[in-house]
Write a protein that holds these residues in place. Structure first.
Motif, PDB file in Angstrom:
ATOM      1  N   THR A   1      38.848  41.590  37.628  1.00 17.21           N
ATOM      2  CA  THR A   1      38.161  42.808  38.555  1.00 17.21           C
ATOM      3  C   THR A   1      37.005  43.127  37.954  1.00 17.21           C
ATOM      4  O   THR A   1      36.584  43.003  36.697  1.00 17.21           O
ATOM      5  CB  THR A   1      39.260  43.907  38.023  1.00 17.21           C
ATOM      6  OG1 THR A   1      39.406  44.084  36.852  1.00 17.21           O
ATOM      7  CG2 THR A   1      40.669  43.650  38.543  1.00 17.21           C
ATOM      8  N   GLN A   2      36.251  43.697  38.855  1.00 19.72           N
ATOM      9  CA  GLN A   2      35.053  44.161  38.543  1.00 19.72           C
ATOM     10  C   GLN A   2      34.753  45.172  37.506  1.00 19.72           C
ATOM     11  O   GLN A   2      33.881  45.033  36.717  1.00 19.72           O
ATOM     12  CB  GLN A   2      33.919  44.681  39.900  1.00 19.72           C
ATOM     13  CG  GLN A   2      32.707  45.179  39.644  1.00 19.72           C
ATOM     14  CD  GLN A   2      32.130  45.503  40.854  1.00 19.72           C
ATOM     15  OE1 GLN A   2      31.382  44.719  41.452  1.00 19.72           O
ATOM     16  NE2 GLN A   2      32.140  46.752  41.199  1.00 19.72           N
ATOM     17  N   ASN A   3      35.545  46.102  37.553  1.00 22.97           N
ATOM     18  CA  ASN A   3      35.535  47.212  36.961  1.00 22.97           C
ATOM     19  C   ASN A   3      36.584  47.295  35.802  1.00 22.97           C
ATOM     20  O   ASN A   3      36.951  48.435  34.952  1.00 22.97           O
ATOM     21  CB  ASN A   3      35.578  48.520  37.701  1.00 22.97           C
ATOM     22  CG  ASN A   3      34.506  48.964  38.591  1.00 22.97           C
ATOM     23  OD1 ASN A   3      33.241  48.410  38.205  1.00 22.97           O
ATOM     24  ND2 ASN A   3      34.927  49.062  39.854  1.00 22.97           N
ATOM     25  N   GLY A   4      36.984  46.209  35.322  1.00 23.10           N
ATOM     26  CA  GLY A   4      38.121  46.049  34.111  1.00 23.10           C
ATOM     27  C   GLY A   4      37.400  45.892  32.777  1.00 23.10           C
ATOM     28  O   GLY A   4      38.409  45.274  32.042  1.00 23.10           O
ATOM     29  N   GLY A   5      36.222  45.678  32.713  1.00 25.20           N
ATOM     30  CA  GLY A   5      35.663  45.440  31.382  1.00 25.20           C
ATOM     31  C   GLY A   5      35.094  44.082  31.181  1.00 25.20           C
ATOM     32  O   GLY A   5      34.838  43.644  30.130  1.00 25.20           O
ATOM     33  N   HIS A   6      35.216  43.283  32.196  1.00 26.51           N
ATOM     34  CA  HIS A   6      34.806  41.831  31.939  1.00 26.51           C
ATOM     35  C   HIS A   6      33.415  41.785  32.281  1.00 26.51           C
ATOM     36  O   HIS A   6      32.761  40.834  31.745  1.00 26.51           O
ATOM     37  CB  HIS A   6      35.565  40.869  32.983  1.00 26.51           C
ATOM     38  CG  HIS A   6      37.032  40.983  33.184  1.00 26.51           C
ATOM     39  ND1 HIS A   6      37.790  40.321  32.136  1.00 26.51           N
ATOM     40  CD2 HIS A   6      37.882  41.979  33.552  1.00 26.51           C
ATOM     41  CE1 HIS A   6      38.906  40.542  32.496  1.00 26.51           C
ATOM     42  NE2 HIS A   6      39.027  41.631  33.334  1.00 26.51           N
ATOM     43  N   TYR A   7      32.606  42.561  33.047  1.00 27.19           N
ATOM     44  CA  TYR A   7      31.317  42.310  33.551  1.00 27.19           C
ATOM     45  C   TYR A   7      30.543  43.342  32.788  1.00 27.19           C
ATOM     46  O   TYR A   7      30.914  44.645  32.525  1.00 27.19           O
ATOM     47  CB  TYR A   7      31.334  42.435  34.878  1.00 27.19           C
ATOM     48  CG  TYR A   7      31.894  41.331  35.853  1.00 27.19           C
ATOM     49  CD1 TYR A   7      31.337  40.049  35.855  1.00 27.19           C
ATOM     50  CD2 TYR A   7      33.133  41.231  35.843  1.00 27.19           C
ATOM     51  CE1 TYR A   7      32.044  38.944  36.225  1.00 27.19           C
ATOM     52  CE2 TYR A   7      34.108  40.366  36.653  1.00 27.19           C
ATOM     53  CZ  TYR A   7      33.237  39.058  36.663  1.00 27.19           C
ATOM     54  OH  TYR A   7      34.207  38.109  37.140  1.00 27.19           O
ATOM     55  N   ASP A   8      29.282  42.949  32.515  1.00 32.69           N
ATOM     56  CA  ASP A   8      28.279  44.120  31.929  1.00 32.69           C
ATOM     57  C   ASP A   8      27.807  45.060  33.127  1.00 32.69           C
ATOM     58  O   ASP A   8      28.201  44.772  34.118  1.00 32.69           O
ATOM     59  CB  ASP A   8      27.278  43.281  30.883  1.00 32.69           C
ATOM     60  CG  ASP A   8      26.146  42.673  31.961  1.00 32.69           C
ATOM     61  OD1 ASP A   8      26.222  42.625  33.150  1.00 32.69           O
ATOM     62  OD2 ASP A   8      25.599  41.925  31.487  1.00 32.69           O
TER      63      ASP A   8
ATOM     64  N   GLY B   1      44.151  36.543  26.328  1.00 32.05           N
ATOM     65  CA  GLY B   1      42.860  37.023  25.097  1.00 32.05           C
ATOM     66  C   GLY B   1      42.194  37.853  25.642  1.00 32.05           C
ATOM     67  O   GLY B   1      41.204  38.292  24.913  1.00 32.05           O
ATOM     68  N   ASP B   2      41.804  37.946  26.993  1.00 31.36           N
ATOM     69  CA  ASP B   2      40.698  38.637  27.621  1.00 31.36           C
ATOM     70  C   ASP B   2      40.980  40.124  27.107  1.00 31.36           C
ATOM     71  O   ASP B   2      42.222  40.715  26.971  1.00 31.36           O
ATOM     72  CB  ASP B   2      40.598  38.469  29.001  1.00 31.36           C
ATOM     73  CG  ASP B   2      40.048  37.100  29.551  1.00 31.36           C
ATOM     74  OD1 ASP B   2      39.507  36.647  28.335  1.00 31.36           O
ATOM     75  OD2 ASP B   2      40.192  36.850  30.557  1.00 31.36           O
ATOM     76  N   PRO B   3      40.107  41.013  27.173  1.00 31.98           N
ATOM     77  CA  PRO B   3      40.282  42.269  27.022  1.00 31.98           C
ATOM     78  C   PRO B   3      41.112  43.107  28.080  1.00 31.98           C
ATOM     79  O   PRO B   3      41.337  42.403  29.443  1.00 31.98           O
ATOM     80  CB  PRO B   3      38.927  43.056  27.319  1.00 31.98           C
ATOM     81  CG  PRO B   3      38.049  41.945  28.005  1.00 31.98           C
ATOM     82  CD  PRO B   3      38.710  40.683  27.479  1.00 31.98           C
ATOM     83  N   VAL B   4      42.317  43.783  27.669  1.00 29.94           N
ATOM     84  CA  VAL B   4      42.869  44.476  28.739  1.00 29.94           C
ATOM     85  C   VAL B   4      42.203  45.462  29.460  1.00 29.94           C
ATOM     86  O   VAL B   4      41.183  45.995  29.036  1.00 29.94           O
ATOM     87  CB  VAL B   4      44.214  45.361  27.890  1.00 29.94           C
ATOM     88  CG1 VAL B   4      45.154  46.141  28.911  1.00 29.94           C
ATOM     89  CG2 VAL B   4      44.952  44.617  26.912  1.00 29.94           C
ATOM     90  N   GLU B   5      42.507  45.219  30.761  1.00 28.07           N
ATOM     91  CA  GLU B   5      41.712  46.152  31.726  1.00 28.07           C
ATOM     92  C   GLU B   5      41.855  47.417  31.636  1.00 28.07           C
ATOM     93  O   GLU B   5      43.032  48.010  31.367  1.00 28.07           O
ATOM     94  CB  GLU B   5      42.143  45.605  33.435  1.00 28.07           C
ATOM     95  CG  GLU B   5      42.029  44.041  33.438  1.00 28.07           C
ATOM     96  CD  GLU B   5      41.519  43.641  34.783  1.00 28.07           C
ATOM     97  OE1 GLU B   5      41.630  44.333  35.654  1.00 28.07           O
ATOM     98  OE2 GLU B   5      40.666  42.723  34.586  1.00 28.07           O
ATOM     99  N   ASN B   6      41.035  48.200  32.126  1.00 27.60           N
ATOM    100  CA  ASN B   6      41.141  49.770  31.932  1.00 27.60           C
ATOM    101  C   ASN B   6      40.499  50.154  33.364  1.00 27.60           C
ATOM    102  O   ASN B   6      39.440  51.014  33.299  1.00 27.60           O
ATOM    103  CB  ASN B   6      40.618  50.350  30.799  1.00 27.60           C
ATOM    104  CG  ASN B   6      40.787  51.841  30.873  1.00 27.60           C
ATOM    105  OD1 ASN B   6      41.670  52.355  31.425  1.00 27.60           O
ATOM    106  ND2 ASN B   6      39.898  52.601  30.040  1.00 27.60           N
ATOM    107  N   LEU B   7      41.030  49.863  34.426  1.00 27.61           N
ATOM    108  CA  LEU B   7      40.710  50.498  35.987  1.00 27.61           C
ATOM    109  C   LEU B   7      40.668  51.748  35.939  1.00 27.61           C
ATOM    110  O   LEU B   7      41.640  52.382  35.304  1.00 27.61           O
ATOM    111  CB  LEU B   7      41.163  49.626  36.808  1.00 27.61           C
ATOM    112  CG  LEU B   7      40.960  48.318  36.874  1.00 27.61           C
ATOM    113  CD1 LEU B   7      41.776  47.391  37.980  1.00 27.61           C
ATOM    114  CD2 LEU B   7      39.629  47.787  37.023  1.00 27.61           C
ATOM    115  N   HIS B   8      39.957  52.460  36.801  1.00 28.47           N
ATOM    116  CA  HIS B   8      40.281  53.923  36.693  1.00 28.47           C
ATOM    117  C   HIS B   8      41.278  54.273  37.943  1.00 28.47           C
ATOM    118  O   HIS B   8      41.955  55.144  37.714  1.00 28.47           O
ATOM    119  CB  HIS B   8      38.987  54.577  37.537  1.00 28.47           C
ATOM    120  CG  HIS B   8      38.689  54.358  39.106  1.00 28.47           C
ATOM    121  ND1 HIS B   8      39.263  54.623  40.114  1.00 28.47           N
ATOM    122  CD2 HIS B   8      37.611  53.088  39.500  1.00 28.47           C
ATOM    123  CE1 HIS B   8      38.814  54.283  41.023  1.00 28.47           C
ATOM    124  NE2 HIS B   8      37.804  53.392  40.750  1.00 28.47           N
ATOM    125  N   SER B   9      41.691  53.441  38.867  1.00 34.52           N
ATOM    126  CA  SER B   9      42.911  53.602  39.595  1.00 34.52           C
ATOM    127  C   SER B   9      44.030  53.296  38.849  1.00 34.52           C
ATOM    128  O   SER B   9      44.392  51.837  38.197  1.00 34.52           O
ATOM    129  CB  SER B   9      42.845  52.759  40.646  1.00 34.52           C
ATOM    130  OG  SER B   9      42.365  51.211  40.272  1.00 34.52           O
TER     131      SER B   9
END
Lengths: 280, 280
Positions: free
Chosen positions: B230-237, B261-269
């Motif tokens: 996801t774009q806003n899940g912490g993967h992209y700068d 092992g990727d960071p857990v996503e933290n979407l606003h939705s």
């Protein structure tokens, strides 16, 4: 002096894409080239490939587009608009596509130009098919010896299309067009000319973009093409899979770019023999 | 029970693609789902995005398609055919595209469906834009919570589309559609269902293909989606570039698939928080 076909797909004449198309015509004409423009929106190009393309059907019961396309091409019963575009392609020494990137591909009207103009027997289904030979395509075919180039305006920002950008790399987004639609029927594909943030182009940036584009047009016949591997140049095995050891150090679709040290190509068509090495 | 929209793009009702569309309707209906089909050829869908889409222009002098699209969407002046498709998308819990692969992308009529139906404010230009935030897209947006799937008939052979096949990998060829047109406005994208050598399908192979497809339809709401990041899940700068260290071991566009092992996503939705890990 050479012949250049510009296939233009934008609904607004005053658009940036339209300005680049005009600049291409000006620059190429000033160099003494002959230029024809297929302005698809202005021509009200029929975008949809359908049964109406074949008034004289080989099989009236069931439409197989490729089969009817081959039949119409072979029997001279293609629609006049399709024939006219094929003639322009045969006349051209270079083909330039100018369009905005909409949803990561070309506008439907341009896709429909490919679908209808690229008849079976003209752009595919060309050459010997059988055994380990899959016809003349990818560097060979009816349009071999021609150059092609994509000129594309993009609303988004350059980093979003960069090596690790969220939209994907531009070269991979353009793969279906550059490799699948331009290289496939035989054309050498020049690196694309993208304009990012095209909706917000300042006067200053336009001056820069126009200057850079003018240089690309002036060097259209001398710049080095993207070194896509030819299908029949020794890179692929009988199943059309890239041979082991080739493409090392590259990722994704870039494994299909020829590299220094690759086997020298040995195509059956005389004019294109040492292409792999010459192109790198 | 759920709602399924099938967007179908083939000019021949008796085609393999048409048979798969019919089988999807049968199978999903038998499971108790509601199904609607947008049969674009049968509907004579207007494929070309142009000025005629905006009878009430914001700027009559110069057509900026995105701007007029946003204005028409906001003011309720969109064409009736566009509104009807948007309503179907909002109604649907899953969206299936059925089409033949023509020149390594969807038929023009389907591309034109995307261009006209995906209005600004509906499928893009959604959510907060500013600073390091680039709106709700890629996993978020108007169509979030829905599933999508590509069902595609392909004339060529499977090896040509394999990992190192001459045509390019199928997942990368479909990237503009699956990532750029389905995931972009928020839908979870299921792995595609490709049928190779579709022009020469024997009765025996049809039985096999139909059985496999039926299973995919039955599991439409339980199979695991492609784990696009996801774009806003912490993967992209902040420039929308994939952060260092992510995507290791993958090549090309596959760096955009979430990994263990990727960071857990933290979407606003709220509904989509632990998506990255859950999807893998």
């Amino acid at each position: 002096m050479s012949n250049v076909l510009i296939v233009h797909a934008h609904p607004e004449a005053q658009s940036l894409t339209g300005s680049l198309k005009n600049l291409a015509v000006e620059t190429l004409t000033a160099q003494g080239h002959q230029v024809q423009v297929s302005d698809l929106y202005a021509m009200h190009w029929k975008a949809v490939a359908d049964a109406a393309d074949f008034p004289q059907r080989k099989n009236a019961d069931r439409l197989r587009y490729a089969s009817e396309s081959g039949n119409a091409f072979a029997t001279g019963t293609q629609p006049a608009d399709v024939v006219a575009e094929q003639q322009k392609l045969l006349w051209a020494d270079a083909v330039i596509l100018t369009f905005p990137l909409w949803w990561f591909s070309a506008p439907a009207i341009l896709k429909g130009w490919v679908e209808r103009v690229y008849a079976h027997g003209f752009a595919y289904g060309v050459g010997l098919h059988g055994g380990e030979r899959w016809g003349d395509r990818y560097g060979e075919g009816t349009l071999a010896g021609r150059r092609a180039m994509v000129v594309v305006s993009i609303g988004g920002r350059e980093p979003h299309y960069s090596e690790r950008g969220v939209n994907g790399r531009l070269d991979e987004i353009l793969w279906p067009i550059q490799h699948g639609q331009l290289f496939y029927p035989g054309m050498d594909v020049m690196p694309p000319f993208p304009i990012y943030q095209s909706d917000r182009l300042s006067e200053e940036r336009w001056v820069e973009v126009a200057a850079a584009f003018k240089v690309r047009m002036e060097n259209l016949f001398t710049d080095t093409p993207i070194p896509y591997r030819t299908q029949n140049g020794g890179h692929y095995d009988g199943q059309q899979v890239l041979k082991p050891g080739l493409g090392s150090g590259e990722t994704g679709l870039r494994i299909h770019l020829a590299q220094q040290g690759d086997p020298v190509e040995n195509l059956h068509s005389a004019e294109s023999q040492p292409a792999a090495l010459a192109r790198v």
